[in-house]
Write a protein that holds these residues in place. Structure first.
Motif, PDB file in Angstrom:
ATOM      1  N   THR A  53     -11.261  17.109  71.265  1.00 18.86           N
ATOM      2  CA  THR A  53     -12.060  16.310  70.342  1.00 18.86           C
ATOM      3  C   THR A  53     -12.158  14.860  70.823  1.00 18.86           C
ATOM      4  N   ARG A  54     -11.006  14.298  71.176  1.00 14.99           N
ATOM      5  CA  ARG A  54     -10.967  12.911  71.638  1.00 14.99           C
ATOM      6  C   ARG A  54     -11.797  12.726  72.908  1.00 14.99           C
ATOM      7  N   ASN A  55     -11.644  13.654  73.843  1.00 15.15           N
ATOM      8  CA  ASN A  55     -12.437  13.593  75.080  1.00 15.15           C
ATOM      9  C   ASN A  55     -13.933  13.649  74.803  1.00 15.15           C
ATOM     10  N   MET A  56     -14.321  14.562  73.937  1.00 21.29           N
ATOM     11  CA  MET A  56     -15.749  14.737  73.643  1.00 21.29           C
ATOM     12  C   MET A  56     -16.323  13.482  72.983  1.00 21.29           C
ATOM     13  N   ARG A  57     -15.553  12.880  72.089  1.00 20.48           N
ATOM     14  CA  ARG A  57     -16.005  11.635  71.451  1.00 20.48           C
ATOM     15  C   ARG A  57     -16.065  10.506  72.472  1.00 20.48           C
ATOM     16  N   LEU A  58     -15.097  10.490  73.373  1.00 26.31           N
ATOM     17  CA  LEU A  58     -15.048   9.452  74.405  1.00 26.31           C
ATOM     18  C   LEU A  58     -16.332   9.448  75.241  1.00 26.31           C
ATOM     19  N   ILE A  59     -16.914  10.626  75.455  1.00 29.45           N
ATOM     20  CA  ILE A  59     -18.154  10.690  76.234  1.00 29.45           C
ATOM     21  C   ILE A  59     -19.378  10.780  75.322  1.00 29.45           C
ATOM     22  N   GLY A  60     -19.189  10.477  74.051  1.00 31.05           N
ATOM     23  CA  GLY A  60     -20.327  10.241  73.158  1.00 31.05           C
ATOM     24  C   GLY A  60     -20.753  11.381  72.254  1.00 31.05           C
ATOM     25  N   PHE A  61     -20.007  12.492  72.221  1.00 26.21           N
ATOM     26  CA  PHE A  61     -20.480  13.624  71.420  1.00 26.21           C
ATOM     27  C   PHE A  61     -19.928  13.631  69.999  1.00 26.21           C
ATOM     28  N   ASP A  62     -20.778  14.159  69.138  1.00 23.79           N
ATOM     29  CA  ASP A  62     -20.505  14.224  67.709  1.00 23.79           C
ATOM     30  C   ASP A  62     -19.595  15.432  67.440  1.00 23.79           C
ATOM     31  N   VAL A  63     -18.324  15.147  67.164  1.00 24.38           N
ATOM     32  CA  VAL A  63     -17.367  16.232  66.943  1.00 24.38           C
ATOM     33  C   VAL A  63     -16.627  16.016  65.621  1.00 24.38           C
ATOM     34  N   ALA A  64     -16.858  16.931  64.686  1.00 27.23           N
ATOM     35  CA  ALA A  64     -16.131  16.875  63.421  1.00 27.23           C
ATOM     36  C   ALA A  64     -14.753  17.485  63.635  1.00 27.23           C
ATOM     37  N   TYR A  65     -13.734  16.800  63.134  1.00 27.48           N
ATOM     38  CA  TYR A  65     -12.358  17.272  63.345  1.00 27.48           C
ATOM     39  C   TYR A  65     -11.511  16.822  62.173  1.00 27.48           C
ATOM     40  N   ASP A  66     -10.794  17.788  61.607  1.00 26.29           N
ATOM     41  CA  ASP A  66      -9.854  17.452  60.541  1.00 26.29           C
ATOM     42  C   ASP A  66      -8.639  18.329  60.793  1.00 26.29           C
ATOM     43  N   ARG A  67      -7.554  17.672  61.212  1.00 24.81           N
ATOM     44  CA  ARG A  67      -6.388  18.431  61.644  1.00 24.81           C
ATOM     45  C   ARG A  67      -5.867  19.364  60.555  1.00 24.81           C
ATOM     46  N   GLY A  68      -6.055  18.975  59.307  1.00 24.20           N
ATOM     47  CA  GLY A  68      -5.509  19.773  58.218  1.00 24.20           C
ATOM     48  C   GLY A  68      -6.476  20.788  57.633  1.00 24.20           C
ATOM     49  N   ALA A  69      -7.699  20.869  58.184  1.00 21.26           N
ATOM     50  CA  ALA A  69      -8.715  21.754  57.581  1.00 21.26           C
ATOM     51  C   ALA A  69      -8.315  23.223  57.750  1.00 21.26           C
ATOM     52  N   THR A 121     -24.547  17.606  80.325  1.00 18.14           N
ATOM     53  CA  THR A 121     -24.384  16.488  81.278  1.00 18.14           C
ATOM     54  C   THR A 121     -25.389  15.354  81.066  1.00 18.14           C
ATOM     55  N   GLU A 122     -26.637  15.699  80.756  1.00 23.93           N
ATOM     56  CA  GLU A 122     -27.664  14.662  80.619  1.00 23.93           C
ATOM     57  C   GLU A 122     -27.438  13.769  79.400  1.00 23.93           C
ATOM     58  N   LEU A 123     -26.642  14.221  78.485  1.00 17.97           N
ATOM     59  CA  LEU A 123     -26.528  13.528  77.193  1.00 17.97           C
ATOM     60  C   LEU A 123     -25.253  12.699  77.058  1.00 17.97           C
ATOM     61  N   ILE A 124     -24.490  12.671  78.133  1.00 19.69           N
ATOM     62  CA  ILE A 124     -23.215  11.966  78.054  1.00 19.69           C
ATOM     63  C   ILE A 124     -23.423  10.453  77.918  1.00 19.69           C
ATOM     64  N   ALA A 125     -22.763   9.857  76.947  1.00 25.27           N
ATOM     65  CA  ALA A 125     -22.886   8.419  76.678  1.00 25.27           C
ATOM     66  C   ALA A 125     -21.490   7.862  76.371  1.00 25.27           C
ATOM     67  N   PRO A 126     -20.725   7.535  77.423  1.00 23.77           N
ATOM     68  CA  PRO A 126     -19.338   7.111  77.213  1.00 23.77           C
ATOM     69  C   PRO A 126     -19.226   5.845  76.364  1.00 23.77           C
ATOM     70  N   PHE A 127     -18.150   5.769  75.620  1.00 26.04           N
ATOM     71  CA  PHE A 127     -17.802   4.571  74.850  1.00 26.04           C
ATOM     72  C   PHE A 127     -18.831   4.209  73.770  1.00 26.04           C
ATOM     73  N   THR A 128     -19.454   5.185  73.185  1.00 21.64           N
ATOM     74  CA  THR A 128     -20.424   4.899  72.129  1.00 21.64           C
ATOM     75  C   THR A 128     -19.968   5.404  70.762  1.00 21.64           C
ATOM     76  N   ARG A 129     -18.844   6.109  70.737  1.00 23.16           N
ATOM     77  CA  ARG A 129     -18.438   6.736  69.480  1.00 23.16           C
ATOM     78  C   ARG A 129     -16.967   6.449  69.178  1.00 23.16           C
ATOM     79  N   CYS A 130     -16.649   6.372  67.918  1.00 23.32           N
ATOM     80  CA  CYS A 130     -15.269   6.080  67.515  1.00 23.32           C
ATOM     81  C   CYS A 130     -14.377   7.295  67.784  1.00 23.32           C
ATOM     82  N   LEU A 131     -13.283   7.075  68.504  1.00 24.50           N
ATOM     83  CA  LEU A 131     -12.382   8.174  68.844  1.00 24.50           C
ATOM     84  C   LEU A 131     -11.615   8.658  67.623  1.00 24.50           C
ATOM     85  N   ARG A 132     -11.430   7.766  66.673  1.00 25.62           N
ATOM     86  CA  ARG A 132     -10.638   8.126  65.493  1.00 25.62           C
ATOM     87  C   ARG A 132     -11.433   8.887  64.456  1.00 25.62           C
ATOM     88  N   CYS A 133     -12.682   8.442  64.213  1.00 25.42           N
ATOM     89  CA  CYS A 133     -13.396   9.031  63.071  1.00 25.42           C
ATOM     90  C   CYS A 133     -14.777   9.579  63.414  1.00 25.42           C
TER      91      CYS A 133
END
Ligand SMILES: [Zn+2]
Length: 251
Positions: free
Chosen positions: A108-124, A178-190
């Motif tokens: 999840t963290r990696n995917m967000r780091l490269i700009g992807f929208d990833v919903a994650y809730d550890r307790g879900a 690959t074409e959609l990667i946008a590093p550092f554009t998304r919050c790693l936490r939320c």
């Protein structure tokens, strides 16, 4: 009705889902009632979101095809996007948002780091994961095979590796990202999309040395986390470049 035999051959890396004694072999299933091809495939351990093409007696069929007599079945995985895909393929590639299960925090963290929208809730729990998947039209990423087999899952993927960087490479390949990667554009936490932040406005939140050495900042509009290209930055960039170059390496 008269019992019949379905002979299944799983191609490519779908074999990882089979019991070790059945890999790369023809699997015979004795069946005594009308059954959908999807149920027969999943009874062998292969989740339907991993299946891209099914041939029954050399004819392309969909998941709801029913079997009622002897048949030979070939089952193919999703292959990289550069191969010729016919309209009959069962899986979509163009899905750009995801929901991950609670065990995939690193991915999840990696995917967000490269700009992807990833919903994650550890307790879900499973029910909540599936609800987010449906409501927000996300692909489900999970190593829980049973969950991936749930009937309402349309798009999903089972990461083969347990290593987050390897998993990231797999997901980029599987969904052709690959074409959609946008590093550092998304919050790693939320997961929110970051905004440019005016240094003057966030001055009181910065450490003394950060104030001196950095001028460009981004801020998360939701959780207010502040990001800047600090000492950790070259290392992160190097990691991203490695992931990217390996994801593009089709060999
Ligand atoms: Zn945030």
């Amino acid at each position: 009705m008269k019992p019949f035999t379905v002979r299944l051959r799983f191609h490519g890396d779908l074999n990882i889902f089979l019991r070790s004694g059945s890999r790369d072999r023809i699997i015979d299933r004795q069946i005594a009632e009308k059954t959908s091809i999807k149920d027969v495939i999943e009874s062998c351990g292969v989740p339907h979101p991993e299946v891209d093409l099914i041939l029954v007696d050399e004819q392309v069929v969909g998941f709801d095809q029913t079997l009622a007599s002897d048949a030979e079945v070939d089952v193919f995985p999703v292959v990289n996007a550069d191969t010729n895909r016919t309209e009959k393929r069962l899986q979509t590639i163009g899905i750009y948002s995801f929901v991950t299960d609670g065990h995939l925090g690193g991915l999840t963290r990696n995917m967000r780091l490269i700009g992807f929208d990833v919903a994650y809730d550890r307790g879900a729990d499973d029910r909540q994961l599936l609800a987010v998947m449906v409501r927000q039209n996300r692909a489900l990423l999970t190593r829980d095979r049973r969950l991936l087999m749930h009937a309402i899952v349309q798009h999903g993927y089972y990461p083969r590796s347990q290593n987050p960087d390897e998993q990231t490479i797999e997901v980029i390949r599987r969904f052709d990202l690959t074409e959609l990667i946008a590093p550092f554009t998304r919050c790693l936490r939320c997961n929110a999309v970051l905004e440019e932040a005016d240094k003057a406005e966030i001055m009181d939140k910065l450490e003394p040395l950060t104030k001196i050495y950095y001028d460009q900042f981004r801020r998360c509009p939701d959780c207010k986390q502040i990001y800047w290209s600090g000492s950790h930055f070259p290392k992160l960039q190097k990691r991203i470049e490695e992931i990217l170059s390996r994801a593009q390496d089709k060999a």
